[in-house]
Design a protein around this motif. Structure first.
Motif, PDB file in Angstrom:
ATOM      1  N   SER A   1      31.060  38.980  33.106  1.00 23.80           N
ATOM      2  CA  SER A   1      32.002  37.988  33.610  1.00 23.80           C
ATOM      3  C   SER A   1      31.282  36.711  33.988  1.00 23.80           C
ATOM      4  O   SER A   1      30.120  36.730  34.385  1.00 23.80           O
ATOM      5  CB  SER A   1      32.706  38.564  34.845  1.00 23.80           C
ATOM      6  OG  SER A   1      33.524  37.585  35.435  1.00 23.80           O
ATOM      7  N   GLN A   2      32.009  35.614  33.888  1.00 32.35           N
ATOM      8  CA  GLN A   2      31.455  34.346  34.375  1.00 32.35           C
ATOM      9  C   GLN A   2      31.620  34.219  35.886  1.00 32.35           C
ATOM     10  O   GLN A   2      31.065  33.331  36.502  1.00 32.35           O
ATOM     11  CB  GLN A   2      32.158  33.181  33.684  1.00 32.35           C
ATOM     12  CG  GLN A   2      31.820  33.077  32.202  1.00 32.35           C
ATOM     13  CD  GLN A   2      32.556  31.933  31.556  1.00 32.35           C
ATOM     14  OE1 GLN A   2      33.799  31.866  31.596  1.00 32.35           O
ATOM     15  NE2 GLN A   2      31.829  31.010  30.980  1.00 32.35           N
TER      16      GLN A   2
ATOM     17  N   LYS B   1      40.575  29.681  39.870  1.00 35.49           N
ATOM     18  CA  LYS B   1      40.433  31.140  39.973  1.00 35.49           C
ATOM     19  C   LYS B   1      39.302  31.472  40.936  1.00 35.49           C
ATOM     20  O   LYS B   1      38.266  30.804  40.928  1.00 35.49           O
ATOM     21  CB  LYS B   1      40.048  31.740  38.609  1.00 35.49           C
ATOM     22  CG  LYS B   1      41.063  31.556  37.523  1.00 35.49           C
ATOM     23  CD  LYS B   1      40.492  32.098  36.222  1.00 35.49           C
ATOM     24  CE  LYS B   1      41.512  31.998  35.098  1.00 35.49           C
ATOM     25  NZ  LYS B   1      40.996  32.589  33.842  1.00 35.49           N
ATOM     26  N   ILE B   2      39.509  32.546  41.714  1.00 36.38           N
ATOM     27  CA  ILE B   2      38.384  33.039  42.518  1.00 36.38           C
ATOM     28  C   ILE B   2      37.733  34.226  41.821  1.00 36.38           C
ATOM     29  O   ILE B   2      36.556  34.506  41.991  1.00 36.38           O
ATOM     30  CB  ILE B   2      38.814  33.386  43.965  1.00 36.38           C
ATOM     31  CG1 ILE B   2      37.587  33.596  44.856  1.00 36.38           C
ATOM     32  CG2 ILE B   2      39.755  34.580  44.013  1.00 36.38           C
ATOM     33  CD1 ILE B   2      37.843  33.526  46.336  1.00 36.38           C
ATOM     34  N   THR B   3      38.548  34.958  41.037  1.00 36.59           N
ATOM     35  CA  THR B   3      38.018  35.957  40.099  1.00 36.59           C
ATOM     36  C   THR B   3      38.695  35.658  38.763  1.00 36.59           C
ATOM     37  O   THR B   3      39.578  34.796  38.688  1.00 36.59           O
ATOM     38  CB  THR B   3      38.367  37.399  40.526  1.00 36.59           C
ATOM     39  OG1 THR B   3      39.777  37.605  40.340  1.00 36.59           O
ATOM     40  CG2 THR B   3      38.002  37.673  41.978  1.00 36.59           C
TER      41      THR B   3
ATOM     42  N   LEU C   1      40.022  28.017  46.533  1.00 33.81           N
ATOM     43  CA  LEU C   1      38.632  28.491  46.533  1.00 33.81           C
ATOM     44  C   LEU C   1      38.288  28.815  45.080  1.00 33.81           C
ATOM     45  O   LEU C   1      38.737  29.828  44.535  1.00 33.81           O
ATOM     46  CB  LEU C   1      38.489  29.725  47.433  1.00 33.81           C
ATOM     47  CG  LEU C   1      38.993  29.554  48.870  1.00 33.81           C
ATOM     48  CD1 LEU C   1      38.792  30.839  49.667  1.00 33.81           C
ATOM     49  CD2 LEU C   1      38.307  28.381  49.567  1.00 33.81           C
ATOM     50  N   GLU C   2      37.545  27.922  44.471  1.00 34.68           N
ATOM     51  CA  GLU C   2      37.219  28.081  43.054  1.00 34.68           C
ATOM     52  C   GLU C   2      35.881  28.794  42.896  1.00 34.68           C
ATOM     53  O   GLU C   2      34.871  28.349  43.462  1.00 34.68           O
ATOM     54  CB  GLU C   2      37.138  26.710  42.365  1.00 34.68           C
ATOM     55  CG  GLU C   2      38.495  26.105  42.105  1.00 34.68           C
ATOM     56  CD  GLU C   2      38.457  25.167  40.911  1.00 34.68           C
ATOM     57  OE1 GLU C   2      37.452  24.451  40.763  1.00 34.68           O
ATOM     58  OE2 GLU C   2      39.425  25.163  40.137  1.00 34.68           O
ATOM     59  N   ASN C   3      35.899  29.839  42.134  1.00 33.08           N
ATOM     60  CA  ASN C   3      34.645  30.542  41.879  1.00 33.08           C
ATOM     61  C   ASN C   3      33.664  29.591  41.201  1.00 33.08           C
ATOM     62  O   ASN C   3      34.035  28.908  40.243  1.00 33.08           O
ATOM     63  CB  ASN C   3      34.903  31.770  40.992  1.00 33.08           C
ATOM     64  CG  ASN C   3      33.675  32.642  40.902  1.00 33.08           C
ATOM     65  OD1 ASN C   3      32.713  32.317  40.219  1.00 33.08           O
ATOM     66  ND2 ASN C   3      33.699  33.737  41.626  1.00 33.08           N
ATOM     67  N   PRO C   4      32.411  29.512  41.679  1.00 37.27           N
ATOM     68  CA  PRO C   4      31.465  28.558  41.083  1.00 37.27           C
ATOM     69  C   PRO C   4      31.191  28.807  39.604  1.00 37.27           C
ATOM     70  O   PRO C   4      30.790  27.888  38.884  1.00 37.27           O
ATOM     71  CB  PRO C   4      30.187  28.737  41.915  1.00 37.27           C
ATOM     72  CG  PRO C   4      30.379  29.983  42.706  1.00 37.27           C
ATOM     73  CD  PRO C   4      31.852  30.216  42.838  1.00 37.27           C
ATOM     74  N   GLY C   5      31.438  30.008  39.122  1.00 36.60           N
ATOM     75  CA  GLY C   5      31.269  30.292  37.687  1.00 36.60           C
ATOM     76  C   GLY C   5      32.525  30.011  36.877  1.00 36.60           C
ATOM     77  O   GLY C   5      32.517  30.141  35.656  1.00 36.60           O
TER      78      GLY C   5
ATOM     79  N   VAL D   1      33.135  39.295  45.375  1.00 39.85           N
ATOM     80  CA  VAL D   1      32.210  40.188  44.660  1.00 39.85           C
ATOM     81  C   VAL D   1      32.720  40.335  43.223  1.00 39.85           C
ATOM     82  O   VAL D   1      33.838  40.800  43.025  1.00 39.85           O
ATOM     83  CB  VAL D   1      32.168  41.582  45.334  1.00 39.85           C
ATOM     84  CG1 VAL D   1      31.304  42.540  44.522  1.00 39.85           C
ATOM     85  CG2 VAL D   1      31.669  41.479  46.762  1.00 39.85           C
ATOM     86  N   PRO D   2      31.933  39.928  42.222  1.00 43.24           N
ATOM     87  CA  PRO D   2      32.399  40.064  40.834  1.00 43.24           C
ATOM     88  C   PRO D   2      32.455  41.523  40.383  1.00 43.24           C
ATOM     89  O   PRO D   2      31.852  42.400  41.005  1.00 43.24           O
ATOM     90  CB  PRO D   2      31.329  39.307  40.028  1.00 43.24           C
ATOM     91  CG  PRO D   2      30.584  38.480  41.017  1.00 43.24           C
ATOM     92  CD  PRO D   2      30.639  39.244  42.303  1.00 43.24           C
ATOM     93  N   SER D   3      33.171  41.733  39.299  1.00 46.72           N
ATOM     94  CA  SER D   3      33.287  43.068  38.705  1.00 46.72           C
ATOM     95  C   SER D   3      31.919  43.673  38.412  1.00 46.72           C
ATOM     96  O   SER D   3      31.011  42.996  37.912  1.00 46.72           O
ATOM     97  CB  SER D   3      34.067  42.945  37.386  1.00 46.72           C
ATOM     98  OG  SER D   3      33.938  44.104  36.602  1.00 46.72           O
ATOM     99  N   TRP D   4      31.782  44.948  38.757  1.00 44.68           N
ATOM    100  CA  TRP D   4      30.645  45.782  38.361  1.00 44.68           C
ATOM    101  C   TRP D   4      29.297  45.289  38.892  1.00 44.68           C
ATOM    102  O   TRP D   4      28.257  45.542  38.305  1.00 44.68           O
ATOM    103  CB  TRP D   4      30.610  45.924  36.834  1.00 44.68           C
ATOM    104  CG  TRP D   4      30.064  47.257  36.399  1.00 44.68           C
ATOM    105  CD1 TRP D   4      28.960  47.485  35.610  1.00 44.68           C
ATOM    106  CD2 TRP D   4      30.582  48.563  36.715  1.00 44.68           C
ATOM    107  NE1 TRP D   4      28.767  48.829  35.430  1.00 44.68           N
ATOM    108  CE2 TRP D   4      29.756  49.517  36.104  1.00 44.68           C
ATOM    109  CE3 TRP D   4      31.677  49.023  37.472  1.00 44.68           C
ATOM    110  CZ2 TRP D   4      29.978  50.898  36.210  1.00 44.68           C
ATOM    111  CZ3 TRP D   4      31.902  50.381  37.579  1.00 44.68           C
ATOM    112  CH2 TRP D   4      31.054  51.287  36.948  1.00 44.68           C
ATOM    113  N   HIS D   5      29.322  44.545  39.991  1.00 41.73           N
ATOM    114  CA  HIS D   5      28.079  44.155  40.657  1.00 41.73           C
ATOM    115  C   HIS D   5      27.830  45.136  41.798  1.00 41.73           C
ATOM    116  O   HIS D   5      28.741  45.386  42.596  1.00 41.73           O
ATOM    117  CB  HIS D   5      28.184  42.739  41.245  1.00 41.73           C
ATOM    118  CG  HIS D   5      28.032  41.648  40.228  1.00 41.73           C
ATOM    119  ND1 HIS D   5      28.720  41.630  39.040  1.00 41.73           N
ATOM    120  CD2 HIS D   5      27.262  40.529  40.234  1.00 41.73           C
ATOM    121  CE1 HIS D   5      28.380  40.555  38.352  1.00 41.73           C
ATOM    122  NE2 HIS D   5      27.498  39.865  39.050  1.00 41.73           N
TER     123      HIS D   5
END
Ligand SMILES: [Fe+2]
Length: 372
Positions: free
Chosen positions: A64-65, A109-111, A99-103, A333-337
């Motif tokens: 994921s980004q 989007k936050i996720t 709250l924008e996810n930096p990626g 927390v991103p997916s699968w981290h």
């Protein structure tokens, strides 16, 4: 198969080992002049060869980004008060800082699947009534005396309350107190956008009419009782305010009488009393208590998760990143981290939400406990 290499899916099935997954990964075939010419020809017909993109489409593990990130509430608060001097809630429709996810900058989007923002309603302001396909959750961060009205019923909100606005229900907000009111908004906007299923309507009146007394839904559905002939009209819980006082009491009592989960501490999910399922159809919501000094075992799951700190101070290690947090801070927390939470200053309470409920319905949700 070693026990430590097993993942658990939503259906409780044991998934394939990492070794097995690795065996199944194909190399991308080499390019030759003939193949390149072929790709160029079919490109003009809006076609692409699967074998050139397969490894990017079907990845060995979630890729994921979305990045781990934290927003300090004192920074959010200062920016929001500045926004409060620049635009009214009425003019903005909703005075929210996303709250924008930096990626994922520029995507709101936050996720990958979810949106988050912080909303400010100043004293005596009204955020006008509207309704939309997107479901919304509110988690109250600061202030007392603001209300939200959902489908004719008003509820007053306090810090730690979890409030639901189901899809296509009229909702407006107001603040009758003398203090600014802040809450975290979580919406399934990216999910609805992905499915091209967005609708919105403005109510003819700034505030919708009140048709039920305050506390009606809580009395009808929040006491382990249901009306005898309650029809299952909605996938969303008919309780639209889960007050923090009751949630906190439940956490306390469960924490005193049960063993802590080594990965979660004491973690409970908000539920729909009609179905027993998650409280909302597109966003799973949770509350967890980390006892003083608790350090969790590493844990990962496929649902990228947004956390809001309700009480306490601690830090969370997400992969190789460490985030220190305190009350009202928000982190993702991103997916699968792999995640490790640690309570470093007394006991801590964390609210969180994710798209786990959707992944469970699709049979793709997976978790892994332990450090491997
Ligand atoms: Fe809305």
């Amino acid at each position: 198969m070693q026990e430590g290499l097993r993942d658990r899916s939503a259906a409780g099935m044991v998934a394939a080992t990492t070794a097995h997954i690795l065996e199944s990964i194909m190399d991308t075939p080499a390019e030759t002049p003939e193949r390149k010419a072929f790709y160029a020809r079919i490109d003009k017909q809006n076609m692409t060869a699967l074998w050139t993109v397969m490894n990017a489409l079907i990845t060995q593990e979630p890729k994921s980004q979305c990045l781990a990130a934290l927003w300090r509430f004192e920074d959010i608060r200062a920016a929001m008060l500045e926004a409060g001097s620049l635009i009214t809630a009425k003019e903005a429709e909703r005075r929210v800082l996303i709250l924008e996810n930096p990626g994922l900058r520029g995507c709101s989007k936050i996720t990958t699947a979810l949106y988050a923002g912080v909303q400010l309603v100043l004293p005596h302001e009204v955020a006008p009534a509207h309704r939309h396909s997107q479901s919304a959750l509110r988690f109250v961060i600061e202030g007392k005396g603001a209300f939200t009205t959902v489908d004719g019923e008003r509820t007053y909100m306090s810090p730690g309350d979890f409030v639901i606005t189901p899809s296509m229900t009229w909702h407006d907000h107001g603040n009758e107190s003398e203090d600014p009111m802040f809450w975290l908004d979580g919406l399934d906007i990216p999910l609805v956008q992905f499915l091209d299923a967005s609708f919105v309507e403005r109510h003819p009146d700034e505030q919708q009419p009140i048709t039920r007394p305050i506390g009606h839904s809580g009395a009808q559905y929040g006491a382990n009782l249901l009306p005898i002939d309650h029809p299952r009209r909605s996938f969303t819980s008919p309780i639209f305010n889960y007050p923090y006082a009751r949630t906190r009491e439940a956490l306390d009592q469960v924490g005193r009488s049960s063993d802590c989960d080594p990965c979660h501490g004491v973690k409970l999910r908000y539920t729909n009393p009609v179905t027993g399922d998650h409280a909302m159809p597109t966003m799973a919501t949770f509350i967890q208590l980390l006892p003083a000094g608790f350090k969790s075992n590493p844990y990962r799951s496929t649902d990228a998760t947004v956390f809001c700190v309700t009480e306490g101070r601690g830090h969370t290690r997400i992969g190789d990143k460490s985030l220190a947090w305190g009350p009202k801070d928000i982190f993702v927390v991103p997916s699968w981290h792999p995640v490790v939470h640690e309570a470093i200053d007394g006991e801590c309470v964390l609210f969180s939400f994710s798209d786990r409920v959707v992944q469970e319905k699709l049979g793709i949700w997976r978790e892994r406990r332990g450090n491997y």
